[in-house]
Scaffold this motif. Structure first.
Motif, mmCIF file in Angstrom:
data_model
loop_
_atom_site.group_PDB
_atom_site.id
_atom_site.type_symbol
_atom_site.label_atom_id
_atom_site.label_comp_id
_atom_site.label_asym_id
_atom_site.label_seq_id
_atom_site.Cartn_x
_atom_site.Cartn_y
_atom_site.Cartn_z
ATOM 1 N N ASN A 48 30.556 -36.179 32.620
ATOM 2 C CA ASN A 48 29.924 -36.323 31.314
ATOM 3 C C ASN A 48 29.158 -35.037 31.003
ATOM 4 O O ASN A 48 28.002 -34.893 31.351
ATOM 5 N N TRP A 49 29.848 -34.096 30.355
ATOM 6 C CA TRP A 49 29.258 -32.788 30.076
ATOM 7 C C TRP A 49 29.210 -32.580 28.566
ATOM 8 O O TRP A 49 30.220 -32.282 27.940
ATOM 9 N N ASP A 50 28.032 -32.764 27.995
ATOM 10 C CA ASP A 50 27.874 -32.566 26.551
ATOM 11 C C ASP A 50 28.100 -31.105 26.171
ATOM 12 O O ASP A 50 28.612 -30.820 25.082
ATOM 13 N N ILE A 51 27.759 -30.176 27.051
ATOM 14 C CA ILE A 51 27.917 -28.753 26.726
ATOM 15 C C ILE A 51 29.380 -28.383 26.518
ATOM 16 O O ILE A 51 29.686 -27.442 25.786
ATOM 17 N N ALA A 52 30.291 -29.143 27.145
ATOM 18 C CA ALA A 52 31.719 -28.827 27.000
ATOM 19 C C ALA A 52 32.210 -29.041 25.572
ATOM 20 O O ALA A 52 33.174 -28.413 25.141
ATOM 21 N N LYS A 53 31.533 -29.912 24.809
ATOM 22 C CA LYS A 53 31.954 -30.188 23.439
ATOM 23 C C LYS A 53 31.776 -28.981 22.532
ATOM 24 O O LYS A 53 32.352 -28.940 21.442
ATOM 25 N N TYR A 54 30.988 -28.012 22.971
ATOM 26 C CA TYR A 54 30.724 -26.837 22.143
ATOM 27 C C TYR A 54 31.702 -25.705 22.437
ATOM 28 O O TYR A 54 31.578 -24.621 21.868
ATOM 29 N N LEU A 55 32.659 -25.961 23.325
ATOM 30 C CA LEU A 55 33.722 -25.001 23.605
ATOM 31 C C LEU A 55 34.961 -25.353 22.793
ATOM 32 O O LEU A 55 35.128 -26.516 22.391
ATOM 33 N N PRO A 56 35.845 -24.399 22.525
ATOM 34 C CA PRO A 56 37.118 -24.735 21.861
ATOM 35 C C PRO A 56 37.884 -25.795 22.643
ATOM 36 O O PRO A 56 37.719 -25.923 23.864
ATOM 37 N N GLU A 57 38.706 -26.547 21.964
ATOM 38 C CA GLU A 57 39.375 -27.703 22.570
ATOM 39 C C GLU A 57 40.182 -27.327 23.808
ATOM 40 O O GLU A 57 40.129 -28.024 24.833
ATOM 41 N N ASP A 58 40.935 -26.237 23.761
ATOM 42 C CA ASP A 58 41.729 -25.826 24.922
ATOM 43 C C ASP A 58 40.836 -25.415 26.093
ATOM 44 O O ASP A 58 41.163 -25.673 27.257
ATOM 45 N N VAL A 59 39.708 -24.789 25.791
ATOM 46 C CA VAL A 59 38.796 -24.345 26.850
ATOM 47 C C VAL A 59 38.109 -25.549 27.493
ATOM 48 O O VAL A 59 37.806 -25.529 28.686
ATOM 49 N N GLN A 60 37.847 -26.597 26.723
ATOM 50 C CA GLN A 60 37.228 -27.806 27.268
ATOM 51 C C GLN A 60 38.069 -28.391 28.409
ATOM 52 O O GLN A 60 37.517 -28.839 29.419
ATOM 53 N N LYS A 61 39.388 -28.371 28.259
ATOM 54 C CA LYS A 61 40.267 -28.930 29.299
ATOM 55 C C LYS A 61 40.137 -28.144 30.602
ATOM 56 O O LYS A 61 40.067 -28.721 31.684
#
Length: 331
Positions: A48-61
């Motif tokens: 559960n990483w809220d900070i990941a939502k601020y990265l582009p979708e491909d980078v989040q993966k």
């Protein structure tokens, strides 16, 4: 097997304890993790990483994959060794886990994570033009480089493991060297991409359930679902907006009536007509205008994202009174 940054950013291996006679059987922390892993082929990972939502979708993966592997792979390797060797004490097993983590992230030729992360960074560098950073209510940073932000986010999460900090710092420097960014420069420092405000004590008018609302990180609120978690009835958004307007007006009033303090000795100004302090120092605001505007920016983002028109009008009158004023003469 836990990385914890705050209540909205954490990840770990999930374990459900054995229940006997209505209470959980007491086991050591390592025994619980290893026993749960042996009982199932697929260890459940809670991420559960809220900070990941601020990265582009491909980078989040890529981010989710790397952090999850950092949590799981050391335990997987220890499980393989446990099946072929005699049982060991918790201290010995913990030393093995820390040693395994260190070996997997050390910048040597055969280490797993350096090769994986360097490959991801190179791939992101070649596709930076197509990346777009999402704009969420907590957004406050200007981010344009996906590979740089990925390196900052991943190494920060890895460094939450206190036993791996030294190795992670070496890995971090190597990643920034690959990006041609000085490791100690301002742009290489991690900063939480989300500025949030938690509205306390929001009461449901239907069931009187009371809870705090995280207006920038609550997944339901981000999706526009304003429902009570207890009875699933809608909250009164008008009342919530009124509470936010009251908070903004209170902060504005406190800023306007704040004390002046001396830049040299930090004494509070007492004489209303005095231009200088008794130590000959000049006076300044206790809270600087830039800091006040930065605090209100959180509410401005909330107002725009959640479409709070009254709150947005109030903020415009405070931040730009001339621009928000109506024309003196209508022609």
């Amino acid at each position: 097997a836990l990385l914890f940054m705050d209540n909205s950013n954490y990840g770990g291996l999930y374990y459900e304890g054995e229940i006997e006679d209505g209470r959980e059987v007491e086991m050591s922390q390592i025994d619980r993790a290893l026993t749960a892993s042996k009982g199932s082929q697929h260890q459940e990972i809670h991420s559960n990483w809220d900070i990941a939502k601020y990265l582009p979708e491909d980078v989040q993966k890529y981010f989710d994959l790397c952090v999850s592997e950092f949590l799981y792979l050391p335990y997987q390797q220890i499980l393989g060794e446990e099946n072929t060797t005699a049982p060991q004490t918790d201290e010995k097993t913990l030393e093995q886990i820390n040693e395994t983590v260190s070996n997997m992230i050390s910048c040597s030729a055969d280490s797993y994570f350096p090769k994986k992360l360097f490959g991801i960074v190179r791939g992101l560098q070649s596709s930076e033009a197509d990346a777009e950073f999402p704009q969420l209510p907590g957004s406050h940073l200007s981010m344009h480089n996906p590979s740089l932000e990925f390196a900052k986010f991943v190494t920060h999460c890895f460094s939450l493991d206190k036993h791996a900090k030294k190795d992670v710092e070496v890995l971090r420097k190597q990643m920034f060297k690959l990006l041609n960014v000085p490791a100690f420069s301002a742009e290489a420092q991690f900063e939480n991409p989300c500025l949030t405000y938690v509205l306390p004590d929001v009461i449901c008018t239907f069931c009187n359930h009371c809870r705090d609302l995280d207006l920038c990180r609550d997944p339901d609120l981000i999706m526009g679902i304003w429902k009570c978690t207890n009875c699933e009835n809608q909250y009164e958004k008008g009342a919530i907006e009124a509470s936010l307007v009251a908070v903004v007006n209170s902060r504005h009033t406190n800023y306007q009536v704040q004390d002046l303090i001396c830049k040299r000795c930090n004494d509070v100004k007492v004489a209303s007509m005095g231009e200088y302090c008794k130590c000959s120092g000049v006076y300044k605001n206790r809270k600087e205008p830039a800091k006040f505007r930065a605090d209100l920016r959180i509410f401005y983002n909330i107002a725009k994202y959640h479409k709070f028109e009254w709150l947005l009008e109030t903020l415009n009158q405070i931040l730009d009174p001339l621009g928000s004023a109506p024309p003196i003469f209508d022609r």
